[in-house]
Each structure stands twice: as structure tokens, then as C-alpha cells.
Design a protein around this motif. Structure first.
Motif, PDB file in Angstrom:
ATOM      1  N   UNK A   1       0.584  -1.050   0.592  1.00 43.45           N
ATOM      2  CA  UNK A   1      -0.384  -0.103  -0.274  1.00 43.45           C
ATOM      3  C   UNK A   1       1.043   1.264   0.560  1.00 43.45           C
ATOM      4  N   UNK A   2       2.157   1.535   0.894  1.00 43.61           N
ATOM      5  CA  UNK A   2       2.849   2.449   0.374  1.00 43.61           C
ATOM      6  C   UNK A   2       3.479   2.677  -0.433  1.00 43.61           C
ATOM      7  N   UNK A   3       4.175   2.009  -1.203  1.00 41.64           N
ATOM      8  CA  UNK A   3       4.259   1.905  -1.869  1.00 41.64           C
ATOM      9  C   UNK A   3       3.353   2.340  -3.168  1.00 41.64           C
ATOM     10  N   UNK A   4       2.243   1.649  -3.703  1.00 41.52           N
ATOM     11  CA  UNK A   4       1.494   2.531  -4.724  1.00 41.52           C
ATOM     12  C   UNK A   4       1.174   3.778  -4.213  1.00 41.52           C
ATOM     13  N   UNK A   5       1.249   3.450  -2.923  1.00 47.41           N
ATOM     14  CA  UNK A   5       0.874   5.634  -3.036  1.00 47.41           C
ATOM     15  C   UNK A   5       1.881   6.914  -3.619  1.00 47.41           C
ATOM     16  N   UNK A   6       2.637   6.070  -2.859  1.00 49.38           N
ATOM     17  CA  UNK A   6       4.022   6.880  -3.280  1.00 49.38           C
ATOM     18  C   UNK A   6       4.141   6.686  -4.656  1.00 49.38           C
ATOM     19  N   UNK A   7       4.643   5.872  -4.871  1.00 50.32           N
ATOM     20  CA  UNK A   7       4.557   5.832  -6.260  1.00 50.32           C
ATOM     21  C   UNK A   7       3.135   6.800  -7.252  1.00 50.32           C
ATOM     22  N   UNK A   8       2.569   6.969  -6.726  1.00 50.75           N
ATOM     23  CA  UNK A   8       1.197   7.490  -7.663  1.00 50.75           C
ATOM     24  C   UNK A   8       1.446   9.336  -6.882  1.00 50.75           C
ATOM     25  N   UNK A   9       2.155   9.007  -6.286  1.00 54.32           N
ATOM     26  CA  UNK A   9       2.087  10.446  -5.566  1.00 54.32           C
ATOM     27  C   UNK A   9       2.792  11.463  -6.442  1.00 54.32           C
ATOM     28  N   UNK A  10       4.363  11.179  -6.928  1.00 54.04           N
ATOM     29  CA  UNK A  10       5.710  11.265  -7.668  1.00 54.04           C
ATOM     30  C   UNK A  10       5.120  10.829  -9.450  1.00 54.04           C
ATOM     31  N   UNK A  11       3.751  10.633  -9.588  1.00 52.53           N
ATOM     32  CA  UNK A  11       3.185  11.270 -10.833  1.00 52.53           C
ATOM     33  C   UNK A  11       2.975  12.455 -11.351  1.00 52.53           C
ATOM     34  N   UNK A  12       3.137  12.792 -12.855  1.00 54.06           N
ATOM     35  CA  UNK A  12       2.793  13.887 -13.131  1.00 54.06           C
ATOM     36  C   UNK A  12       1.309  14.517 -12.912  1.00 54.06           C
ATOM     37  N   UNK A  13       1.706  15.327 -12.244  1.00 58.95           N
ATOM     38  CA  UNK A  13      -0.104  15.699 -11.663  1.00 58.95           C
ATOM     39  C   UNK A  13      -0.956  14.979 -11.814  1.00 58.95           C
ATOM     40  N   UNK A  14      -0.212  14.424 -10.265  1.00 62.29           N
ATOM     41  CA  UNK A  14      -0.617  14.090  -9.191  1.00 62.29           C
ATOM     42  C   UNK A  14      -1.302  14.796  -8.694  1.00 62.29           C
ATOM     43  N   UNK A  15      -1.277  15.898  -8.290  1.00 68.29           N
ATOM     44  CA  UNK A  15      -2.415  16.379  -6.930  1.00 68.29           C
ATOM     45  C   UNK A  15      -1.527  17.883  -7.674  1.00 68.29           C
ATOM     46  N   UNK A  16      -2.976  19.478  -8.078  1.00 66.40           N
ATOM     47  CA  UNK A  16      -2.188  20.263  -8.142  1.00 66.40           C
ATOM     48  C   UNK A  16      -3.481  21.294  -7.822  1.00 66.40           C
ATOM     49  N   UNK A  17      -2.802  22.335  -7.371  1.00 66.82           N
ATOM     50  CA  UNK A  17      -3.353  22.830  -6.498  1.00 66.82           C
ATOM     51  C   UNK A  17      -4.562  24.166  -6.986  1.00 66.82           C
ATOM     52  N   UNK A  18      -5.625  24.625  -6.355  1.00 65.73           N
ATOM     53  CA  UNK A  18      -6.821  25.550  -6.904  1.00 65.73           C
ATOM     54  C   UNK A  18      -6.923  26.300  -5.986  1.00 65.73           C
TER      55      UNK A  18
END
Length: 806
Positions: free
Chosen positions: A450-467
């Protein structure tokens, strides 16, 4: 709760309980800005009652009038709980100077990394030496040591203040929703008497013991994540991992929710499968209530517990179980006790996510029916919850994520395994730790995935952007469009294929199917469970094999903030930890990511001196790992942290050695640790005797020599020069985070290092490393944890090489 089908939509949403629940919530919302006089509400209520008696036989008019009466009652309830700060309320004295207060710790203390918060119910306040009776609760921030417990009676002296506004976040409103209107920051505290052994105190002690067991069985960050998922204790999760969960909008996974409650109820129901129905129902209800108290009765937990109890009660009495109706009733019950919950973001997210699962998931499953069953169910659950909660996340946290569906889809399958194997490890660990180890290792596999999946997804481009902040009207518009779309689909649809299967925990009460098909299903389930368990054991074994030592010596300088923490690992897997830094969480996380998951032993702990930035983290190491012996400078220090350090040594029955120059520790294969300071007599009369009596270690392996100088300042360094101590080394660990007294020029010349390492916190308030120290090191390669992260020196027969994290 079980999902409802499309052909049930109109029947369920038209039930009187849902209509009246909506009226109640609307009344609370109106009460927040519409203030009616008591006389007006009484007159209006009387009029509604008269009309209700006259029109009682007419169904739709009766329901409308009942709704109006409930709405008016909710409006009155909201106004009734608004605070009025008279002289007998503690908030009356905010910003009024220094007061002495007496009260008791009325909830479980929240322990952070280096501080704690206490919720204290105040009973008395002293003004000019006179004790007056007062009421109200105060949020108290205090150092994490000494520790306080639920039920402790305390006397506090400090300045009462109103909770602040932190940027766009109103901490004042957040605490007000919990009935807290005053704060105390680091007051002087006297414990008048310890808490007793009440049932709630026993539950909190059990929770602490379970957390301790999980901490001793699992490394970090897996341990803190398991505690968050199983016990609702999120404060120990490392900041960077918590940020990854927030960034991918998967933080709901580590919030106790209906899934946790359902799994607990399901396991209890399975255990009680052969009992009669009454005893089984009683066991499940008691188990749900106890688990709710254990993990803390947050909004999501209370909602799930109430819905579960309502469903079990309906099942027992043979009544229909409409999940949406149960959700509405839970909302009324919770906001009836605390109307301010309606504005709590956790409450909103929990209820909207559940409503999304009930109303949207059947539609999504139908639209995705061409996909494989397991993928269809996982994807529909993820999308339903995200669609239902999207406006709340955007409007409150000003961020969105494009990887949320993917992260949830991949991470959620590990959740049941964490609950099952982690829960079993915790319970068995209470009895005997070795019995729990296999379960903990399998839980570690699920947690690591679970940790690996969440950390990997967090490193993907545009994983999060501010509004930018958006108007709240957009949220109302979003839900209006979503509701209209649902109603339109309902008109056109004829229901989804297949009946609802019931919740996981209700199935044991529904009776067993008959015939050979059921036996075959049980055989398939048993075979699947056996193969899955064997596969998990094989994968865990290979993970352990890959974590074995590589035959080299590793000296790791951890990035733990403003302090020292150094781990020596020999080719034969002997481990020596030199200092633990200022943060229990940071050193636990660093060791957990560095050591094999199955290795819970530290052969020797060296505390170079008694300052908090070196020994605070060692307290967590003593609790989580099996430490064989300790060595320290022997310099006395009267602080709560150092006193706790000595107490932990006594409690563990550890061998403690006071370091003296001339001692030598041999690790085999030519590895030696030479203690070159302090001498037989401790130095005194220096600007910092604690620092200048630091344990100084010189590591030798073949041609490589490393000098670990603790916090030895210029006075101590000159003392070593006068003694003629051999200091020449390839690498120097610069003392005292590179402060302005960290290096004597002659001392540096005697060491003559090829490289220097400075352990220092990023943007620290001391301005370390000092410019004059860096100037002295000009021409020498300098590695810093604030710039390079964790630094590792790898030593073998060929020499040494330095690797950095960044």
C-alpha cells in the motif's frame, strides 16, 4: 452497508424517515444564520401542532407538517447549544492574564512527535488566591514528557487564549465544534492524582498496549500506518507519507470508517456463527461499541457504528434494512447530540462517501458490466466515493488529483489483509510476541504494498495540483446536477442485474444455502485461502532473503532534523546505533526503511551525551527494538528526557557501560571502534560541559578511518590535542551541527579529513552550519543532511565510498 438497486430508488428516497432527516439537517443549517426569538418559535410550533391534528388523516400534508415541526425543532436545538460565556465559563477568562486551573484529563491524550495535546475539563479557577467554580474544556499543549493519562487530575498555571485563525483555516471554529473555546500553551503542570481504572481508562490502556505491540513487531513506516488503520492513531505516520496519502486523495484509507466496522462485525459474526441469533447479535453489537471506543468516536466511526447497529437490529427483528434510511437516522442522531457536526469536514466526507456508495455504485457497476467482476467492483466503489466527495475536497483543501481513481483502485485491495493479519498480530502479540511474528510479517507485506502504491502515484505527473478558493455555490450546483442526473437515470432504468448480496457482516445471519453447490463453493474458498496464504508466505520469505547483509560495512548518517543519528552495520549484521536524534518518529522511520523488516535487534546503543537532540529518539528505539546494551558518557543531566532514558534502561534490565577513553569494541573482520573521549575524569568549567564530555568514537576498518566527534566543542578538542590523542581520519563527522564552536583549527588540522559530514536540520533556527565553520572546511568535500539527505559510507577491502540520498 449494502447498495440499493435502481428499482428501489423511489421507494427508499420517499420513506418518511429520510424526509424528516433532511428536514432536521435543513433546520440546523437555517439555525446558523436565522435567529428566531423563543416566543416566535413557540407560537409557530403551536400553530404547526394544531394544523397537524386537523390534517392528520391526509398522508402528504401530515408528512409536510411533521417535517416543518422537525425543522423548527432543529432550529431551536442549534440556538440552544450556542455558547454563552459568563463568569462561570472558562472562555470568559481568555486573554485575561495568568491563572491557576484545576481539572481532569477527559479524553485520550494525543501524542505527537515531540509534544502532546490534552483535553482537560476545568472545574476550578484561581484569581487572587481564591478558587472559583468554573466549567468548560481547555485544549492544553504540553511537552511529550512527562506523559499524562486519561483521568489524571491536574493543576495548570498559564495564560488562557482563544484558538487562533491559521491562514484560511479557523482553528477556533474547528475546536468550537468539539465544545472547546480556550487553549493553554505549555503551562506549568502539577499532577494532583493519577487517573483511576475506569472502563474507558482500561480501553485506552489496551489501545496503548496494542500500539506498543505493533511498534515492536513492525518497522516504520508500516507500524504507524497499521496503527492508523487498525486503531485510528494517525499522529505517528511520517509527514512525507501522510502528504502522499493527501496528495493522492487516499487519506480516507487511514481513517477508521464503515469498512473497518464491517470487517470487525463480520469477524465477530463468523465467530458466533453457531450461536443462537440473539447471542450472536449481542456479541456483534458489543464488539462494535467496544471497537468504536477503542479507536475514538470520530464522525466516520460513529456513523458506521450507528448504521451497523441499526442494520443488526433490523435483521434480528426481521425488519427491512434500507441503508440510506439508516444513514439518515445516523446523521440525525449525531447532529442531535452535537449540531455543530454538520459543518465538520470529516462528517461531511463520511456521509457523502457512504451516500455515493449506496446511490452511485449500482449505476457504475451496471455501466462497467463488461469488465471483470473484481475490477468492476473495485472501480465502481472508487469512482462512486470520489464523485460524491469531490466538491468537499476541492472547496476545503483547494486541491485535486488526477491519479485518485488509480491510487484507490490499486491500494484498496491491501486493506482487508492489513485489517486481518495486522489485527491478528496485535492480539496475538498481547499474549506472546513470537506467536505473532508470522502474522506481522504478512501484514508488513500488505502495508509495504500500500505504501509503495501511494508513494508511486504521488510521484506521477499531475498527481496533485492546487486550486484557487472557489465559491461554495459551485458545490451546491454540482450536487444539484448530480441529483438531477440520478433521477433521470432512474426514470429510464429498470434496475440493475442481480440482487444485493447484503453486507459482509450480515451474511452469517442470513442462513446457509443448501445443496452441493454450497459445499463446492466452500471448497473453492478454502483452496483459494490456502493458496493465497502460501503465496504471501513465499513472497515474504523472498523479501527477507533480499534484505540480507551484503558483506560490507555500512555507516549511515540519518537525516533526522537538528540532531545526530548514526547507524553502523557490520558485514556480519551487527548493529550499533550512535545517538537517536531529536525525533522519535524520524529515527523510527529511518531505521524501519534501513533495516530488514524481520530484524528488530540493536546490538549496542551509544548515547554520546544527554542533550535532547541526541537521546530523544533513543527512547523510541528502546521501546520498539530489542537493545542488548547501552553505552553513554555518564554525564548527569536533570531533564525529563534524560530521566526517562535512565528509567527505560532500568525497566529493560539493560547492561549500561560508562564510556572511558581507551575502551575498544571489536566487531570482527578487522572492524574496531575506539573510544577516545571522555577520560577518567569528566571535564568541568567549560561553556558546555555536557557537549565537551561527549563520547568520541574512532571507527577503523582496514585503511578507512572515521572520526565521530559527537558534540565535542573547541574546549574538548583542545583537551584531546593536549593529550596527544591520535586523530587522523579519512572522514570527520563535524561536531555540534557545524555551529560556530564546532571546530578548532588545530583539531581540524590534526584530523586532516578527506571528507566532512555535517548532520543538521534544514532551515534550523540556529543558523547551523555557521559560516566560520564552513570557511574552516574550505577545500574539504562537505556532505550535509539538510542538503544531501541521508548520507551513507560504504566500506570494504578496497576502501570507502560516500553515497547520498539526493
Amino acid at each position: 452497508m449494502s447498495a440499493i438497486s435502481l428499482d428501489q430508488w423511489r421507494r427508499v428516497t420517499a420513506t418518511p424517515l429520510i424526509f424528516l432527516s433532511c428536514a432536521w439537517l435543513s433546520g440546523l443549517y437555517l439555525g446558523s444564520f436565522l435567529m428566531l426569538p423563543w416566543e416566535g418559535m413557540f407560537a409557530l410550533g403551536t400553530l404547526i401542532l394544531v394544523l397537524l391534528m386537523l390534517w392528520w388523516p391526509v398522508d402528504h400534508i401530515r408528512l409536510i407538517l411533521l417535517g416543518a415541526l422537525v425543522l423548527l425543532t432543529a432550529l431551536w436545538r442549534y440556538q440552544a447549544v450556542l455558547p454563552h460565556f459568563g463568569e462561570q465559563h472558562i472562555a470568559y477568562y481568555n486573554e485575561g492574564g495568568v491563572f491557576s486551573l484545576r481539572g481532569w484529563v477527559s479524553s485520550e491524550p494525543e501524542i505527537r512527535d515531540r509534544w502532546a495535546t490534552l483535553r482537560v475539563t476545568i472545574e476550578e479557577l484561581s484569581t487572587s488566591g481564591q478558587w472559583l467554580p468554573v466549567s468548560g474544556e481547555v485544549l492544553v499543549r504540553t511537552p511529550w514528557l512527562p506523559a499524562y493519562s486519561y483521568g489524571d487530575r491536574l493543576e495548570l498555571k498559564g495564560r488562557l487564549e482563544t484558538p487562533p485563525q491559521i491562514g484560511s483555516f479557523s482553528y477556533r471554529d474547528y475546536l468550537a465544534r468539539q465544545g472547546i473555546y480556550a487553549m493553554l500553551r505549555y503551562p506549568h503542570i502539577t499532577r494532583l492524582e493519577p487517573g483511576g481504572y475506569t472502563p474507558l481508562a482500561w480501553i485506552y490502556r489496551l489501545k496503548d498496549r496494542l500500539a506498543e505491540v505493533l511498534g515492536s513487531l513492525l518497522p516504520e513506516p508500516q507500524s504507524s500506518l497499521a496503527q492508523g488503520i487498525l486503531l485510528g492513531r494517525r499522529s505517528g505516520i511520517p509527514a512525507e507519507l501522510l502528504a502522499a496519502f493527501n496528495q493522492t486523495n487516499t487519506s480516507h484509507i487511514i481513517a477508521i470508517s464503515g469498512f473497518n466496522i464491517s470487517l470487525i462485525a463480520g469477524m465477530l459474526a463468523t465467530l458466533a456463527g453457531r450461536w443462537n441469533r440473539r447471542r450472536a447479535v449481542l456479541l456483534v453489537i458489543v464488539g462494535v461499541v467496544l471497537y468504536t471506543l477503542l479507536v475514538g468516536a470520530s464522525a466516520s466511526v460513529m456513523r458506521a457504528a450507528i448504521m451497523s447497529i441499526l442494520a443488526i437490529g433490523a435483521l434480528y427483528y426481521g425488519r427491512p434494512n434500507d441503508a440510506l434510511t439508516a444513514l439518515a437516522v445516523a446523521g440525525v442522531m449525531m447532529t442531535g447530540l452535537n449540531p455543530f457536526l454538520l459543518w465538520d469536514v470529516a462528517f461531511q466526507l463520511s456521509f457523502l462517501a457512504t451516500a455515493g456508495l449506496l446511490l452511485l455504485q449500482p449505476l457504475l457497476q451496471d455501466w462497467l458490466r463488461r469488465l471483470p467482476l473484481w475490477f468492476r467492483e473495485s472501480l465502481s466503489v472508487t469512482l462512486a466515493a470520489q464523485l460524491a466527495t469531490l466538491p468537499i475536497i476541492v472547496l476545503n483543501f483547494y486541491q485535486a488529483s488526477l491519479v485518485t481513481p488509480l491510487a484507490n483502485l490499486l491500494a484498496l485491495p491491501a486493506f482487508p489483509g492489513i485489517m486481518l493479519w495486522g489485527g491478528a498480530a496485535g492480539l496475538l502479540g498481547l499474549l506472546w510476541a513470537p506467536l505473532a511474528l508470522p502474522f506481522a510479517w504478512i501484514a508488513w507485506l500488505h502495508l509495504t504494498y500500500m505504501i509503495s502504491i501511494v508513494e508511486l502515484c504521488a510521484r506521477l505527473p499531475f498527481s496533485s495540483f492546487s486550486l484557487t478558493p472557489l465559491p461554495g455555490a459551485l458545490g451546491w450546483l454540482y450536487y444539484a446536477v448530480l441529483l438531477a442526473a440520478l433521477m433521470l437515470v432512474q426514470r429510464r432504468a429498470h434496475g440493475i442485474s442481480g440482487p444485493s448480496q447484503g453486507t459482509l457482516w450480515s451474511r452469517p445471519f442470513l442462513g446457509r444455502a443448501k445443496g452441493d453447490q454450497t459445499a463446492i463453493q466452500h471448497q473453492h474458498l478454502s483452496l483459494k485461502t490456502t493458496l493465497s496464504t502460501l503465496l504471501l508466505l513465499i513472497v515474504t520469505a523472498w523479501a527477507a532473503i533480499f534484505a540480507l547483509p551484503d558483506g560490507k560495512t555500512h555507516l549511515t548518517f540519518f537525516d533526522v532534523g537538528q540532531g545526530d543519528a548514526i547507524l553502523l552495520q557490520s558485514p556480519t549484521n551487527q548493529k550499533i546505533l550512535i545517538d537517536g536524534g531529536p525525533s522519535p518518529l524520524a529515527i523510527s522511520n529511518a531505521l524501519g526503511r534501513r533495516l530488514p523488516f524481520w530484524d528488530r535487534t540493536i546490538d549496542l546503543v551509544i548515547a554520546t551525551h544527554p542533550h535532547e537532540d541526541h537521546i530523544t529518539g533513543l527512547l523510541a528505539v528502546m521501546q520498539r527494538y530489542r537493545v542488548k546494551q547501552v553505552l553513554d558518557s555518564g554525564y548527569p543531566h536533570n531533564t525529563p528526557t534524560y530521566r526517562r532514558w535512565l528509567e527505560a534502561i532500568r525497566e529493560k534490565g539493560l547492561k549500561r557501560t560508562v564510556a572511558k577513553a581507551g575502551q575498544e569494541i571489536t566487531l570482527g573482520q578487522g572492524i574496531r571502534l575506539e573510544i577516545i573521549h571522555p577520560g577518567e575524569e569528566l571535564l568541568s568549567g567549560t561553556p558546555s560541559d555536557a557537549n565537551n564530555n561527549s563520547v568520541v568514537v574512532r571507527l577503523r576498518m582496514g585503511a578507512a578511518t572515521i572520526l565521530l566527534a559527537g558534540d565535542l566543542e573547541e574546549d574538548g578538542q583542545r583537551y584531546l590535542l593536549r593529550k596527544g590523542q591520535a586523530l587522523s581520519s579519512n572522514i570527520l563527522k563535524v561536531p555540534h551541527q557545524g555551529g560556530h564552536t564546532a571546530l578548532d583549527s588545530n583539531f581540524l588540522a590534526a584530523v586532516h579529513p578527506e571528507a566532512a559530514i555535517i548532520l543538521v536540520g534544514k532551515d534550523n533556527r540556529f543558523g547551523h552550519p555557521a559560516p566560520e565553520t564552513l570557511e574552516k572546511l574550505r577545500g574539504t568535500p562537505v556532505y550535509r543532511t539538510d542538503l544531501n539527505g541521508t548520507i551513507e559510507v560504504v566500506i570494504d577491502e578496497a576502501g570507502y565510498r560516500i553515497r547520498t540520498e539526493r
